[in-house]
Design a protein around this motif. Structure first.
Motif, PDB file in Angstrom:
ATOM      1  N   CYS A 159       0.875  -1.179   0.000  1.00 47.51           N
ATOM      2  CA  CYS A 159       0.000   0.000   0.000  1.00 47.51           C
ATOM      3  C   CYS A 159       0.909   1.224   0.000  1.00 47.51           C
ATOM      4  CB  CYS A 159      -0.901  -0.014   1.224  1.00 47.51           C
ATOM      5  SG  CYS A 159      -1.939   1.466   1.394  1.00 47.51           S
ATOM      6  N   THR A 160       0.932   1.920  -1.134  1.00 48.90           N
ATOM      7  CA  THR A 160       1.796   3.087  -1.274  1.00 48.90           C
ATOM      8  C   THR A 160       0.972   4.359  -1.121  1.00 48.90           C
ATOM      9  OG1 THR A 160       3.285   1.864  -2.722  1.00 48.90           O
ATOM     10  CG2 THR A 160       3.420   4.270  -2.776  1.00 48.90           C
ATOM     11  N   ALA A 161       1.455   5.247  -0.281  1.00 47.23           N
ATOM     12  CA  ALA A 161       0.731   6.475   0.039  1.00 47.23           C
ATOM     13  C   ALA A 161       1.403   7.677  -0.594  1.00 47.23           C
ATOM     14  CB  ALA A 161       0.672   6.656   1.550  1.00 47.23           C
ATOM     15  N   SER A 162       0.606   8.560  -1.125  1.00 48.97           N
ATOM     16  CA  SER A 162       1.092   9.856  -1.587  1.00 48.97           C
ATOM     17  C   SER A 162       0.350  10.936  -0.821  1.00 48.97           C
ATOM     18  CB  SER A 162       0.859  10.027  -3.095  1.00 48.97           C
ATOM     19  OG  SER A 162      -0.511   9.888  -3.401  1.00 48.97           O
ATOM     20  N   GLY A 163       1.025  12.061  -0.578  1.00 50.44           N
ATOM     21  CA  GLY A 163       0.409  13.116   0.200  1.00 50.44           C
ATOM     22  C   GLY A 163       0.328  12.786   1.669  1.00 50.44           C
ATOM     23  N   ARG A 164       1.208  11.887   2.130  1.00 53.90           N
ATOM     24  CA  ARG A 164       1.119  11.394   3.513  1.00 53.90           C
ATOM     25  C   ARG A 164       1.315  12.494   4.542  1.00 53.90           C
ATOM     26  NH1 ARG A 164       4.721   9.198   7.319  1.00 53.90           N
ATOM     27  NH2 ARG A 164       6.530   9.252   5.956  1.00 53.90           N
ATOM     28  N   SER A 165       2.076  13.508   4.199  1.00 54.40           N
ATOM     29  CA  SER A 165       2.376  14.533   5.186  1.00 54.40           C
ATOM     30  C   SER A 165       1.119  15.278   5.618  1.00 54.40           C
ATOM     31  CB  SER A 165       3.399  15.524   4.624  1.00 54.40           C
ATOM     32  OG  SER A 165       2.887  16.134   3.453  1.00 54.40           O
ATOM     33  N   PHE A 166       0.046  15.154   4.864  1.00 55.67           N
ATOM     34  CA  PHE A 166      -1.192  15.838   5.206  1.00 55.67           C
ATOM     35  C   PHE A 166      -2.053  15.011   6.148  1.00 55.67           C
ATOM     36  CE2 PHE A 166      -0.391  19.375   2.592  1.00 55.67           C
ATOM     37  CZ  PHE A 166       0.251  18.918   1.470  1.00 55.67           C
ATOM     38  N   GLY A 167      -1.506  14.582   7.272  1.00 56.61           N
ATOM     39  CA  GLY A 167      -2.331  14.082   8.364  1.00 56.61           C
ATOM     40  C   GLY A 167      -2.481  12.593   8.504  1.00 56.61           C
ATOM     41  N   SER A 168      -1.715  11.778   7.795  1.00 55.10           N
ATOM     42  CA  SER A 168      -1.834  10.334   7.989  1.00 55.10           C
ATOM     43  C   SER A 168      -0.942   9.893   9.132  1.00 55.10           C
ATOM     44  CB  SER A 168      -1.431   9.597   6.705  1.00 55.10           C
ATOM     45  OG  SER A 168      -1.459   8.195   6.915  1.00 55.10           O
TER      46      SER A 168
END
Length: 119
Positions: free
Chosen positions: A21-30
């Motif tokens: 499971c690859t996440a993008s935009g993780r810095s926005f609250g995950s």
């Protein structure tokens, strides 16, 4: 946060698979990522979750001694290593992101990846 799940397939009972499971935009609250699964005619059920910070984990009792969840922060990817697969593990597997630990709620679902285990 956007999540992309992959790695599913058709295997035999006793085999192993590793989902990603690859996440993008993780810095926005995950804060954490969880894996859930949904079999035909059933509701979505929790499988496992891990935090991005210290790698704390949580498992459903049904998978606790067979599955391992871990993350690679450099790749923004969470893995679900599934060993000794059983036909009852057959389902669509989805990853979700949460700002809270340990009980979610989870959102930002990816498209899912199908796991089919034949007996």
């Amino acid at each position: 946060v956007q999540l992309q799940a992959s790695g599913g397939g058709l295997v035999q009972a006793g085999d192993s698979l590793r989902l990603s499971c690859t996440a993008s935009g993780r810095s926005f609250g995950s804060y954490a990522v969880g894996w859930f699964r949904q079999a035909p005619g059933k509701g979505r059920e929790f499988v496992a979750a891990v935090t991005w910070t210290d790698g704390s984990t949580k498992y459903a009792d049904s998978v606790k001694r067979r599955f391992t969840i871990f993350r690679d922060n450099a790749k923004n990817t969470v893995y679900l290593q599934m060993n000794r697969l059983e036909p009852e593990d057959t389902a669509g597997y989805y990853c979700g992101s949460s700002r809270f630990w340990p009980n979610g709620p989870y959102g930002y679902w990816g498209q899912g990846t199908q796991v089919t285990v034949s007996s």
